[in-house]
Design an enzyme around this catalytic site. Structure first.
Site, mmCIF file in Angstrom:
data_model
loop_
_atom_site.group_PDB
_atom_site.id
_atom_site.type_symbol
_atom_site.label_atom_id
_atom_site.label_comp_id
_atom_site.label_asym_id
_atom_site.label_seq_id
_atom_site.Cartn_x
_atom_site.Cartn_y
_atom_site.Cartn_z
ATOM 1 C CB CYS A 160 -0.964 0.004 1.183
ATOM 2 S SG CYS A 160 -0.163 0.147 2.813
ATOM 3 C CG HIS A 167 -4.061 0.351 4.245
ATOM 4 N ND1 HIS A 167 -3.384 -0.352 3.267
ATOM 5 C CD2 HIS A 167 -5.191 0.816 3.647
ATOM 6 C CE1 HIS A 167 -4.084 -0.327 2.148
ATOM 7 N NE2 HIS A 167 -5.185 0.387 2.339
ATOM 8 C CG ASP A 203 -6.763 1.114 -0.538
ATOM 9 O OD1 ASP A 203 -5.611 0.952 -0.978
ATOM 10 O OD2 ASP A 203 -7.167 0.595 0.532
#
Length: 342
Positions: free
Chosen positions: A120, A159, A174
Site C-alpha cells: 500500500c 495502511h 485505494d
C-alpha cells in the site's frame, strides 16, 4: 503518447508547479514529491515531469492510452483500473533480501521502470503523485487494518490510502490492498451506502469521525474437491477490512510501520510471501506456494476459486508468467501463518 491537449513542453521539461491562479511556488515543487501539507492544503498542479519521473512513462507502464486532460471521475476510474490490473500488490522484496523504501523516486523506479509491484505504501504513494500531477485534489490518509486472528483493528496506522475530492464529493481511492479486498473503482465516501462492484459489495460506515470499511463477500466454489475444506473457501459474510479517519497524513507518518512490517517476526508480511494481481474478471494470488485464481460472479452470488500448490520452480515461473515480474534476487517463498488471504 499524445499530450491530450496539454502544452508539449509539460511532458518534456521539468518545471516548478503552480498553485491555482498561476503563481509559481518552489515549495510546492517539493510538496508534489513528498506529500507534504502544502500539497494537501492547496490545489497544486504538479509538473508532468518531476526529476526523473514522467507521467507518460507511468501511463506506458499501466498500458493507459486514454485522455487525461480533464481531472474527472471517469478519467480517475480508468487510470485506477489500469493501475490495479498492471501493478501487482506484492511484498516479494522482503523475501528476496531487499528493503522496501518509501521515498517517491525509488518507488517510481521500482514500479514503473523495473515493472515490479508493491504494497500500500508504495502503490498509493505512486498514485498520489500521479493524481496530483493530473490536477486532482488528493490527500494522503491512514488506516488501521483489521486482524481476524486478534478480532481487533491494529493499534497503529499501517495502511496508506487516498482521499480525492471531485465536484464537492469525497472519494476513497485505494490501489494498494490487493487480493479479494481490492476495490475496483473509487468509492464515494458515504456512510451506510452499499456500493456494488465486480468483486462484491463494499461499504463505509461512520461513527464519531471514524470510518469503517467492509466488504460483503460472495460464497465461493472450488472445483478442486481436495481443497473443499480449505480456509480460503469462506462463506458469504460481511468482512471487516480497516478503519480510518480523514486526518491528512504525510509519507513520514508511515515510516515506522514500513520498517516494522518488513522486519518484525509478528508481521503478516514477514510470515507470508504475497503477490496478487487483479484481472478483468477476478484475480491471481500467490501466497507462499499456493496459487489461487478467482473468477468473480462465476454463478449468481458465487465466486469460483481454484487453488493449486506449486513447487519452488513453479513459483519462480509463475511470478514471471502470471504476474509479469522479473526479480533481481532469488525469492524464498514463505507461508507460515494460517490466516487465509483470499
Amino acid at each position: 503518447m499524445p499530450s491530450q491537449g496539454l502544452p508539449q513542453t509539460c511532458s518534456a521539461i521539468p518545471h516548478p508547479p503552480k498553485l491555482l491562479g498561476g503563481q509559481l511556488n518552489f515549495q510546492a515543487f517539493r510538496a508534489c514529491r513528498t506529500g507534504s501539507s502544502l500539497a494537501r492544503n492547496q490545489r497544486v498542479l504538479c509538473p508532468l515531469q518531476s526529476g526523473n519521473m514522467n507521467i507518460t512513462e507511468y501511463f506506458t507502464r499501466i498500458s493507459y492510452n486514454g485522455s487525461y486532460k480533464n481531472p474527472d471521475l471517469e478519467t480517475l476510474t480508468a487510470i485506477f483500473q489500469h493501475h490495479i490490473r498492471a501493478v501487482p500488490f506484492e511484498n516479494l522484496s522482503i523475501h528476496c533480501g531487499e528493503t522496501i523504501k518509501l521515498d517517491l523516486e525509488p518507488v517510481y523506479d521500482k514500479i514503473v521502470r523495473k515493472k515490479r509491484g508493491g504494497w500500500c505504501m508504495e502503490n498509493n504513494h505512486l498514485l498520489y503523485w500521479v493524481l496530483k500531477t493530473l490536477g486532482y485534489d488528493t490527500t494522503i490518509i491512514g488506516a488501521k487494518v483489521y486482524s481476524p486472528e486478534e478480532n481487533a483493528y491494529n493499534h497503529h496506522i499501517n495502511h496508506l490510502l487516498l482521499k480525492v475530492v471531485l465536484d464537492g464529493k469525497a472519494y476513497i481511492v485505494d490501489g494498494g490492498f490487493g487480493l479479494v479486498y481490492q476495490m475496483w473503482q473509487p468509492m464515494e465516501l458515504i456512510s451506510g451506502k452499499d456500493q456494488s462492484q465486480v468483486p462484491g459489495i463494499f461499504r463505509f460506515t461512520e461513527d464519531n469521525g471514524i470510518w469503517y470499511f467492509e466488504k460483503i463477500k460472495r460464497k465461493q466454489y472450488n472445483p478442486n474437491q481436495s481443497f473443499s475444506n480449505s480456509n480460503n473457501l469462506e462463506k458469504n459474510a460481511c468482512k471487516k477490512v480497516y478503519l480510518f479517519t480523514l486526518e491528512p497524513r504525510e509519507i513520514e507518518d508511515f515510516r515506522p510501520q514500513n520498517v516494522y512490517l518488513q522486519t518484525s517476526p509478528d508481521s503478516l508480511f514477514v510470515t507470508k510471501s504475497i503477490c496478487s494481481l487483479q484481472t478483468t474478471d477476478g484475480l491471481w494470488a500467490l501466497v507462499g506456494w499456493k496459487l489461487t485464481k478467482v473468477k468473480y460472479n462465476y454463478k449468481e452470488n458465487m465466486d469460483m476459486v481454484e487453488i493449486t500448490t506449486l513447487t519452488d520452480e513453479e513459483v519462480e515461473k509463475t511470478v514471471k508468467d502470471k504476474f509479469r515480474i522479473m526479480l533481481d534476487h532469488k525469492l524464498i517463498p514463505v507461508n507460515s501463518s494460517g490466516l487465509s488471504m483470499v
